[in-house]
Design a protein around this motif. Structure first.
Motif, PDB file in Angstrom:
ATOM      1  N   ALA A 221       0.834  -1.205   0.000  1.00  0.00           N
ATOM      2  CA  ALA A 221       0.000   0.000   0.000  1.00  0.00           C
ATOM      3  C   ALA A 221       0.869   1.256   0.000  1.00  0.00           C
ATOM      4  O   ALA A 221       0.611   2.204  -0.753  1.00  0.00           O
ATOM      5  CB  ALA A 221      -0.937   0.001   1.205  1.00  0.00           C
ATOM      6  N   GLY A 222       1.909   1.272   0.827  1.00  0.00           N
ATOM      7  CA  GLY A 222       2.800   2.426   0.882  1.00  0.00           C
ATOM      8  C   GLY A 222       3.516   2.660  -0.438  1.00  0.00           C
ATOM      9  O   GLY A 222       3.604   3.794  -0.929  1.00  0.00           O
ATOM     10  N   LEU A 223       4.024   1.583  -1.026  1.00  0.00           N
ATOM     11  CA  LEU A 223       4.707   1.692  -2.318  1.00  0.00           C
ATOM     12  C   LEU A 223       3.757   2.189  -3.395  1.00  0.00           C
ATOM     13  O   LEU A 223       4.069   3.121  -4.143  1.00  0.00           O
ATOM     14  CB  LEU A 223       5.298   0.340  -2.712  1.00  0.00           C
ATOM     15  N   LEU A 224       2.577   1.584  -3.483  1.00  0.00           N
ATOM     16  CA  LEU A 224       1.605   1.984  -4.501  1.00  0.00           C
ATOM     17  C   LEU A 224       1.146   3.433  -4.307  1.00  0.00           C
ATOM     18  O   LEU A 224       0.924   4.149  -5.286  1.00  0.00           O
ATOM     19  CB  LEU A 224       0.403   1.034  -4.501  1.00  0.00           C
ATOM     20  N   ALA A 225       1.011   3.856  -3.067  1.00  0.00           N
ATOM     21  CA  ALA A 225       0.603   5.242  -2.803  1.00  0.00           C
ATOM     22  C   ALA A 225       1.639   6.217  -3.362  1.00  0.00           C
ATOM     23  O   ALA A 225       1.289   7.208  -4.019  1.00  0.00           O
ATOM     24  CB  ALA A 225       0.411   5.462  -1.307  1.00  0.00           C
ATOM     25  N   HIS A 226       2.913   5.929  -3.131  1.00  0.00           N
ATOM     26  CA  HIS A 226       3.969   6.803  -3.652  1.00  0.00           C
ATOM     27  C   HIS A 226       4.017   6.767  -5.179  1.00  0.00           C
ATOM     28  O   HIS A 226       4.184   7.807  -5.823  1.00  0.00           O
ATOM     29  CB  HIS A 226       5.326   6.419  -3.065  1.00  0.00           C
ATOM     30  N   VAL A 227       3.867   5.581  -5.740  1.00  0.00           N
ATOM     31  CA  VAL A 227       3.842   5.448  -7.196  1.00  0.00           C
ATOM     32  C   VAL A 227       2.637   6.201  -7.762  1.00  0.00           C
ATOM     33  O   VAL A 227       2.745   6.902  -8.770  1.00  0.00           O
ATOM     34  CB  VAL A 227       3.817   3.960  -7.614  1.00  0.00           C
ATOM     35  N   GLY A 228       1.500   6.064  -7.090  1.00  0.00           N
ATOM     36  CA  GLY A 228       0.296   6.760  -7.545  1.00  0.00           C
ATOM     37  C   GLY A 228       0.474   8.263  -7.558  1.00  0.00           C
ATOM     38  O   GLY A 228       0.052   8.940  -8.495  1.00  0.00           O
ATOM     39  N   VAL A 229       1.105   8.809  -6.526  1.00  0.00           N
ATOM     40  CA  VAL A 229       1.362  10.252  -6.484  1.00  0.00           C
ATOM     41  C   VAL A 229       2.277  10.651  -7.631  1.00  0.00           C
ATOM     42  O   VAL A 229       2.040  11.667  -8.299  1.00  0.00           O
ATOM     43  CB  VAL A 229       1.949  10.671  -5.115  1.00  0.00           C
ATOM     44  N   ALA A 230       3.311   9.857  -7.896  1.00  0.00           N
ATOM     45  CA  ALA A 230       4.221  10.171  -9.004  1.00  0.00           C
ATOM     46  C   ALA A 230       3.487  10.154 -10.340  1.00  0.00           C
ATOM     47  O   ALA A 230       3.659  11.052 -11.172  1.00  0.00           O
ATOM     48  CB  ALA A 230       5.394   9.193  -9.014  1.00  0.00           C
ATOM     49  N   VAL A 231       2.660   9.147 -10.548  1.00  0.00           N
ATOM     50  CA  VAL A 231       1.880   9.063 -11.785  1.00  0.00           C
ATOM     51  C   VAL A 231       0.934  10.260 -11.892  1.00  0.00           C
ATOM     52  O   VAL A 231       0.827  10.897 -12.947  1.00  0.00           O
ATOM     53  CB  VAL A 231       1.103   7.719 -11.843  1.00  0.00           C
ATOM     54  N   PHE A 232       0.262  10.581 -10.792  1.00  0.00           N
ATOM     55  CA  PHE A 232      -0.716  11.677 -10.802  1.00  0.00           C
ATOM     56  C   PHE A 232      -0.039  13.018 -11.073  1.00  0.00           C
ATOM     57  O   PHE A 232      -0.513  13.812 -11.890  1.00  0.00           O
ATOM     58  CB  PHE A 232      -1.466  11.701  -9.471  1.00  0.00           C
ATOM     59  N   ARG A 233       1.070  13.281 -10.405  1.00  0.00           N
ATOM     60  CA  ARG A 233       1.787  14.546 -10.609  1.00  0.00           C
ATOM     61  C   ARG A 233       2.297  14.650 -12.044  1.00  0.00           C
ATOM     62  O   ARG A 233       2.230  15.721 -12.658  1.00  0.00           O
ATOM     63  CB  ARG A 233       2.931  14.681  -9.618  1.00  0.00           C
ATOM     64  N   THR A 234       2.816  13.561 -12.568  1.00  0.00           N
ATOM     65  CA  THR A 234       3.292  13.548 -13.953  1.00  0.00           C
ATOM     66  C   THR A 234       2.141  13.833 -14.907  1.00  0.00           C
ATOM     67  O   THR A 234       2.258  14.660 -15.815  1.00  0.00           O
ATOM     68  CB  THR A 234       3.944  12.190 -14.277  1.00  0.00           C
ATOM     69  N   ALA A 235       1.032  13.156 -14.685  1.00  0.00           N
ATOM     70  CA  ALA A 235      -0.133  13.331 -15.554  1.00  0.00           C
ATOM     71  C   ALA A 235      -0.670  14.755 -15.485  1.00  0.00           C
ATOM     72  O   ALA A 235      -0.964  15.366 -16.526  1.00  0.00           O
ATOM     73  CB  ALA A 235      -1.230  12.334 -15.161  1.00  0.00           C
ATOM     74  N   LEU A 236      -0.787  15.298 -14.282  1.00  0.00           N
ATOM     75  CA  LEU A 236      -1.282  16.674 -14.152  1.00  0.00           C
ATOM     76  C   LEU A 236      -0.351  17.668 -14.833  1.00  0.00           C
ATOM     77  O   LEU A 236      -0.812  18.605 -15.497  1.00  0.00           O
ATOM     78  CB  LEU A 236      -1.444  17.050 -12.677  1.00  0.00           C
ATOM     79  N   GLY A 237       0.950  17.467 -14.686  1.00  0.00           N
ATOM     80  CA  GLY A 237       1.912  18.361 -15.325  1.00  0.00           C
ATOM     81  C   GLY A 237       1.821  18.308 -16.844  1.00  0.00           C
ATOM     82  O   GLY A 237       1.813  19.343 -17.510  1.00  0.00           O
ATOM     83  N   ARG A 238       1.714  17.110 -17.375  1.00  0.00           N
ATOM     84  CA  ARG A 238       1.590  16.965 -18.836  1.00  0.00           C
ATOM     85  C   ARG A 238       0.274  17.545 -19.329  1.00  0.00           C
ATOM     86  O   ARG A 238       0.221  18.172 -20.388  1.00  0.00           O
ATOM     87  CB  ARG A 238       1.711  15.499 -19.230  1.00  0.00           C
ATOM     88  N   TRP A 239      -0.777  17.287 -18.583  1.00  0.00           N
ATOM     89  CA  TRP A 239      -2.077  17.833 -18.985  1.00  0.00           C
ATOM     90  C   TRP A 239      -2.037  19.360 -18.950  1.00  0.00           C
ATOM     91  O   TRP A 239      -2.512  20.011 -19.872  1.00  0.00           O
ATOM     92  CB  TRP A 239      -3.182  17.297 -18.065  1.00  0.00           C
TER      93      TRP A 239
END
Length: 189
Positions: free
Chosen positions: A144-162
């Motif tokens: 859960a901890g690993l996925l949460a950090h990965v999820g934040v990285a994916v989300f931040r990347t996606a928001l920045g690109r968008w």
């Protein structure tokens, strides 16, 4: 005369963004923002706690929105699939709310170490909320901890690109794109 001036929040936001871009975030005061918007400090305080809040207003709702979306995802999904589903759905909501000023906001945040730190703090809260939601779905604590950090990285990347090009693709498509890139990179190790 109405108690609340119509469009005041939007006027304040537009004035602040223009001033931040023109003079730099650190060089702008609330007094300058209210003067440019033709409003008072008291009106500013009705909508924003401080000048940072102009850029981060509503971000305090993001951790619970993402956690709720993880918990509401189809029970048959794996923890990672539930996380991606939540990021896609909430990403489109965030994009719809921030679309008119996303690129400007991103440029201002990128130009200020103070605002970048504020963003990291906000996303730490998102990570904590995702971690708790994934555990509630049955993921092991370490996973859960690993996925949460990965999820934040994916989300931040996606928001920045968008934010760089909001007309090119929906935020949800950017989430999927970032997740696919990650999966591809992991396949090549």
């Amino acid at each position: 005369m109405p108690r609340w001036e119509q469009g005041a929040e939007d006027r304040l936001r537009k004035a602040a963004l223009a001033l931040f871009l023109q003079h730099g975030y650190e060089n702008v005061t609330v007094a300058q923002i209210t003067e440019r918007a033709g409003l008072t400090r008291r009106t500013f305080s009705r909508y924003f706690a401080d000048k940072r809040d102009v850029l981060f207003a509503g971000s305090d709702q993001l951790p619970s929105a993402l956690a709720d979306a993880v918990l509401k995802a189809d029970a048959e999904l794996t923890p990672f699939e539930a996380l991606l589903d939540a990021l896609e759905r909430v990403g489109d909501v965030v994009a719809a709310r921030t679309a008119p000023h996303a690129a400007q906001r991103q440029a201002i945040v990128d130009g200020s170490t103070e605002l970048q730190e504020r963003g990291r703090t906000k996303f730490a809260a998102v990570s904590d909320a995702l971690d708790a939601a994934l555990r509630q779905r049955g993921a092991a604590p370490a996973t859960a901890g690993l996925l949460a950090h990965v999820g934040v990285a994916v989300f931040r990347t996606a928001l920045g690109r968008w934010a760089d090009d909001p007309d090119a693709a929906a935020c949800s498509a950017r989430v999927r794109e970032a997740a696919d890139e990650l999966a591809h990179a992991l396949d090549r190790r």
